[in-house]
Design an enzyme around this catalytic site. Sequence first.
Site, PDB file in Angstrom:
ATOM      1  N   CYS A   1     -65.235  49.340  65.929  1.00  0.00           N
ATOM      2  CA  CYS A   1     -65.241  48.112  66.727  1.00  0.00           C
ATOM      3  C   CYS A   1     -66.184  47.074  66.113  1.00  0.00           C
ATOM      4  CB  CYS A   1     -65.681  48.393  68.163  1.00  0.00           C
ATOM      5  SG  CYS A   1     -64.595  49.507  69.074  1.00  0.00           S
TER       6      CYS A   1
ATOM      7  N   CYS B   1     -69.106  51.840  69.253  1.00  0.00           N
ATOM      8  CA  CYS B   1     -67.959  52.199  68.422  1.00  0.00           C
ATOM      9  C   CYS B   1     -68.086  51.555  67.045  1.00  0.00           C
ATOM     10  CB  CYS B   1     -66.682  51.744  69.137  1.00  0.00           C
ATOM     11  SG  CYS B   1     -65.205  51.741  68.131  1.00  0.00           S
TER      12      CYS B   1
END
Length: 156
Positions: free
Chosen positions: A39, A36
Amino acid sequence: MMAGDSGVLKVTGEQLELALAEAGTPVLLDVYATWCGPCQILAGELDKVKGLYKDKLRVLKVDSDEEPAIASALKVYGTSLPPSLSPNSPSLPPSFIPFFSPFLGLPTIFFLRDGQLVHRMEGALPASELTKMVNHYCFGAPLDGAAPADNGMKDV
């Protein structure tokens, strides 16, 4: 538990349960995935936040791919919901509909104080915004942007 250079701890589901049982120090919990992009951006910002608060705040991370049961229990489903959980899906359990939110993605951050969830948010924010939220949700300061050093709080 694995700590990075900043003191942010990557935890397993079992370690998370033990850490949350130790109510006292507020917790910022990041549920993330290595694939991600947001992230990964958030990871650096969490390092900065942890550096500001040191031992006054525990910053924990759970990899949603390594701990799918924890991610599921926390209703963190990744960047999009599976088609079977679309709000218009006939297979969506009726009990789930009142809690449906299209914003159940990664990263998801949980703010906990005294062992209780006080706020949940999805998405990456810069450390300056996260600091405002930590001050407010974890330490009770007004949500006005006061930095830890100048907010007049005794705990921070």
